[in-house]
Design an enzyme around this catalytic site. Structure first.
Site, PDB file in Angstrom:
ATOM      1  N   ARG A 165       1.028  -1.212  -0.307  1.00 46.78           N
ATOM      2  CA  ARG A 165       0.030  -0.450   0.090  1.00 46.78           C
ATOM      3  C   ARG A 165       0.987   1.422   0.346  1.00 46.78           C
ATOM      4  NH1 ARG A 165      -3.107  -3.644  -0.872  1.00 46.78           N
ATOM      5  NH2 ARG A 165      -5.454  -3.560  -0.011  1.00 46.78           N
ATOM      6  N   SER A 237     -10.454  -0.108   3.272  1.00 47.86           N
ATOM      7  CA  SER A 237      -9.362  -0.383   4.646  1.00 47.86           C
ATOM      8  C   SER A 237      -9.297   0.993   5.669  1.00 47.86           C
ATOM      9  CB  SER A 237      -8.813  -1.086   4.256  1.00 47.86           C
ATOM     10  OG  SER A 237      -8.654  -2.309   3.620  1.00 47.86           O
ATOM     11  N   GLU A 333      -4.451   4.031   5.936  1.00 46.35           N
ATOM     12  CA  GLU A 333      -4.219   3.525   4.936  1.00 46.35           C
ATOM     13  C   GLU A 333      -5.172   5.150   4.184  1.00 46.35           C
ATOM     14  OE1 GLU A 333      -5.985   0.059   3.099  1.00 46.35           O
ATOM     15  OE2 GLU A 333      -6.346   0.959   0.912  1.00 46.35           O
TER      16      GLU A 333
HETATM   17  N1  EPU Z   1     -10.853 -10.724   9.859  1.00 49.67           N
HETATM   18  C1  EPU Z   1     -11.106 -10.703  11.256  1.00 49.67           C
HETATM   19  N2  EPU Z   1     -12.905 -10.732  11.543  1.00 49.67           N
HETATM   20  C2  EPU Z   1     -13.167  -9.304  10.259  1.00 49.67           C
HETATM   21  C3  EPU Z   1     -12.888  -9.553   9.034  1.00 49.67           C
HETATM   22  C4  EPU Z   1     -11.546 -10.384   8.769  1.00 49.67           C
HETATM   23  O1  EPU Z   1     -10.738 -11.462  12.377  1.00 49.67           O
HETATM   24  O2  EPU Z   1     -14.293  -9.835  10.743  1.00 49.67           O
HETATM   25  C5  EPU Z   1      -9.347 -11.095  10.062  1.00 49.67           C
HETATM   26  C6  EPU Z   1      -9.131 -12.576   9.832  1.00 49.67           C
HETATM   27  O3  EPU Z   1      -8.690 -13.045  10.224  1.00 49.67           O
HETATM   28  C7  EPU Z   1      -9.667 -12.480   8.057  1.00 49.67           C
HETATM   29  C8  EPU Z   1      -8.473 -11.142   7.755  1.00 49.67           C
HETATM   30  O4  EPU Z   1      -8.871 -10.096   8.992  1.00 49.67           O
HETATM   31  O5  EPU Z   1      -9.194 -13.968   7.662  1.00 49.67           O
HETATM   32  C9  EPU Z   1      -8.187 -10.599   7.063  1.00 49.67           C
HETATM   33  O6  EPU Z   1      -8.872 -10.595   6.057  1.00 49.67           O
HETATM   34  P1  EPU Z   1      -9.346 -10.313   4.845  1.00 49.67           P
HETATM   35  O7  EPU Z   1      -9.506 -11.161   4.230  1.00 49.67           O
HETATM   36  O8  EPU Z   1     -11.262  -9.201   4.909  1.00 49.67           O
HETATM   37  O9  EPU Z   1      -8.916  -8.803   4.141  1.00 49.67           O
HETATM   38  P2  EPU Z   1      -7.920  -7.666   5.043  1.00 49.67           P
HETATM   39  O10 EPU Z   1      -6.342  -8.171   4.766  1.00 49.67           O
HETATM   40  O11 EPU Z   1      -8.991  -6.718   6.455  1.00 49.67           O
HETATM   41  C10 EPU Z   1      -6.732  -6.598   2.608  1.00 49.67           C
HETATM   42  C11 EPU Z   1      -6.887  -5.371   2.331  1.00 49.67           C
HETATM   43  C12 EPU Z   1      -7.945  -5.109   1.342  1.00 49.67           C
HETATM   44  C13 EPU Z   1      -8.246  -5.922   0.009  1.00 49.67           C
HETATM   45  C14 EPU Z   1      -8.137  -7.388   1.043  1.00 49.67           C
HETATM   46  C15 EPU Z   1      -8.425  -8.768   0.609  1.00 49.67           C
HETATM   47  C16 EPU Z   1      -5.924  -3.984   3.458  1.00 49.67           C
HETATM   48  C17 EPU Z   1      -5.811  -2.797   4.622  1.00 49.67           C
HETATM   49  N3  EPU Z   1      -7.214  -4.238   3.199  1.00 49.67           N
HETATM   50  O12 EPU Z   1      -8.140  -6.620   3.888  1.00 49.67           O
HETATM   51  O13 EPU Z   1      -7.623  -4.160   0.612  1.00 49.67           O
HETATM   52  O14 EPU Z   1      -9.732  -6.311  -0.630  1.00 49.67           O
HETATM   53  O15 EPU Z   1      -7.163  -7.546   2.186  1.00 49.67           O
HETATM   54  O16 EPU Z   1      -7.197  -8.718  -0.190  1.00 49.67           O
HETATM   55  O17 EPU Z   1      -4.298  -4.136   2.635  1.00 49.67           O
HETATM   56  C18 EPU Z   1      -8.824  -2.043   1.004  1.00 49.67           C
HETATM   57  O18 EPU Z   1      -7.521  -1.788   0.796  1.00 49.67           O
HETATM   58  O19 EPU Z   1      -9.258  -0.745   0.869  1.00 49.67           O
HETATM   59  C19 EPU Z   1      -8.924  -2.555   0.842  1.00 49.67           C
HETATM   60  C20 EPU Z   1     -10.057  -3.406   0.801  1.00 49.67           C
END
Ligand code: EPU
Length: 337
Positions: A165, A237, A333
């Site tokens: 990012r 995010s 972010e």
């Molecule tokens: N999780 C929880 N509780 C929740 C939701 C998620 O504990 O209610 C934990 C789980 O362990 C899950 C982990 O968070 O496995 C990761 O969640 P998710 O796969 O939804 O992805 P993220 O890491 O929260 C990142 C990007 C997103 C992108 C997704 C999918 C960042 C800051 N965000 O989110 O990007 O869509 O991965 O690859 O890296 C954005 O940047 O605006 C964005 C939406």
């Protein structure tokens, strides 16, 4: 000549739907128009802000200065060989529309980045990423207007210094360049990226085999999990997933044995910010018209009528609570203006 608007409403120009105003606003459609607006503009008197579709921005107050929203359009097949194509895309093209056009034309590699809000020109600034793919994986070069030298310059992949990012445009080059066009390098033969478990599951369950079906699976996952900014204002995010030293991670794991993590380097792991926020008691929490999204608490939502200040205060309280509980300071972010 590009039109410069005075006292311009930004409400439809930011995905939080905030009712901020800019003292000057312009969206030049070509380089001549861009340079004519900037000629003689005194940055010391009034600041300049470059924005795309406002999908990663939080306006705390009105903006006293000039906002430039690059208006360059076009999706042009620039070059091809047997395996690859190079496609030049204007900064103002909508990101997801560009992915739709690429997929339909058989230009592959970016399907996993479907439905990410925003414009093409903003995408390299934070090296957008999702489901195992980042923009940098299919980036060739970009053209940008250099405000210092007052001329068009070119950045290759290395010069952009892409990271998680992040890029030079968020760091040492911040505020110096206006990105006008990006050239992507895409594959003619698809190599589907299915490492992210839920994507593979949704794709195979739907009997998918093609890039178009992968795109459909990504869209369906995002629609199920993330709020639609045209209904509930948000900027994706709000915080980055923090990188934490392994020693600190081991301490946290004593109290929380199920803490998820992804290896980042020899010394660091990445912890999902969504998990930290949930464990700190902020999942689905609402204060007035601001809240975290119930299925993805890393997304902060304007449920209607919230001010930028209210959203910022909510986000700060959340960040303080995560810090109190885990000793981890989340990095934003979203850009706060
Ligand atoms: N999780 C929880 N509780 C929740 C939701 C998620 O504990 O209610 C934990 C789980 O362990 C899950 C982990 O968070 O496995 C990761 O969640 P998710 O796969 O939804 O992805 P993220 O890491 O929260 C990142 C990007 C997103 C992108 C997704 C999918 C960042 C800051 N965000 O989110 O990007 O869509 O991965 O690859 O890296 C954005 O940047 O605006 C964005 C939406």
């Amino acid at each position: 000549m590009a039109i410069v608007h005075n006292d311009f409403s930004l409400q439809r120009m930011n995905t939080f739907g905030l009712n901020a105003r800019a003292s000057l606003f312009s969206s030049p459609e070509n380089i001549d128009a861009l340079s004519s607006i900037l000629e003689g503009y005194d940055y010391n008197q009034q600041p300049l802000l470059v924005m795309g579709e406002g999908s990663n921005i939080l306006f705390k107050t009105d903006f006293e200065g000039l906002i430039v929203r690059p208006g360059m359009k076009g999706i042009e097949l620039f070059e091809e060989d047997e395996q690859e194509v190079w496609v030049k895309v204007g900064a103002s093209e909508n990101w997801d529309n560009w992915i739709a056009v690429a997929t339909e034309n058989g230009w592959h590699g970016l399907e996993n980045l479907s439905l990410i809000p925003g414009s093409v020109g903003s995408a390299p600034v934070q090296n957008i990423g999702a489901y195992g793919v980042e923009l940098k994986d299919h980036f060739a070069w970009l053209d940008a207007w250099d405000l210092q030298q007052q001329k068009l310059v070119r950045f290759d992949r290395k010069e952009c210094r892409f990271g998680y990012r992040s890029s030079t445009f968020k760091n040492e080059s911040r505020g110096r360049y206006i990105i006008t066009h990006i050239t992507f390098r895409l594959d003619k033969e698809p190599h589907l990226q299915l490492d992210y478990g839920p994507v593979k599951e949704a794709f195979l369950k739907a009997g998918g085999t093609t890039p178009m079906e992968l795109r459909a699976a990504i869209i369906s996952i995002r629609e199920q999990k993330l709020p639609d900014p045209t209904i509930n204002g948000n900027a994706g995010s709000f915080y980055k997933n923090p990188l934490v030293d392994r020693a600190i991670f081991k301490c946290i794991r004593v109290d929380f044995p199920l803490i998820p993590s992804y290896p980042e380097s020899e010394n660091q792991v990445k912890i999902p910010a969504a998990w930290l926020i949930e464990k700190a008691g902020w999942k689905g929490k609402k204060v007035g018209n601001v809240g975290t999204w119930p299925t993805q608490p890393l997304v902060i939502v304007n449920y209607g009528g919230a001010t930028g200040q209210e959203i910022l205060e909510f986000s700060e309280q959340l960040r303080n609570d995560v810090d109190k509980q885990f000793g981890i300071w989340l990095e934003r972010e979203v850009n706060v203006i």
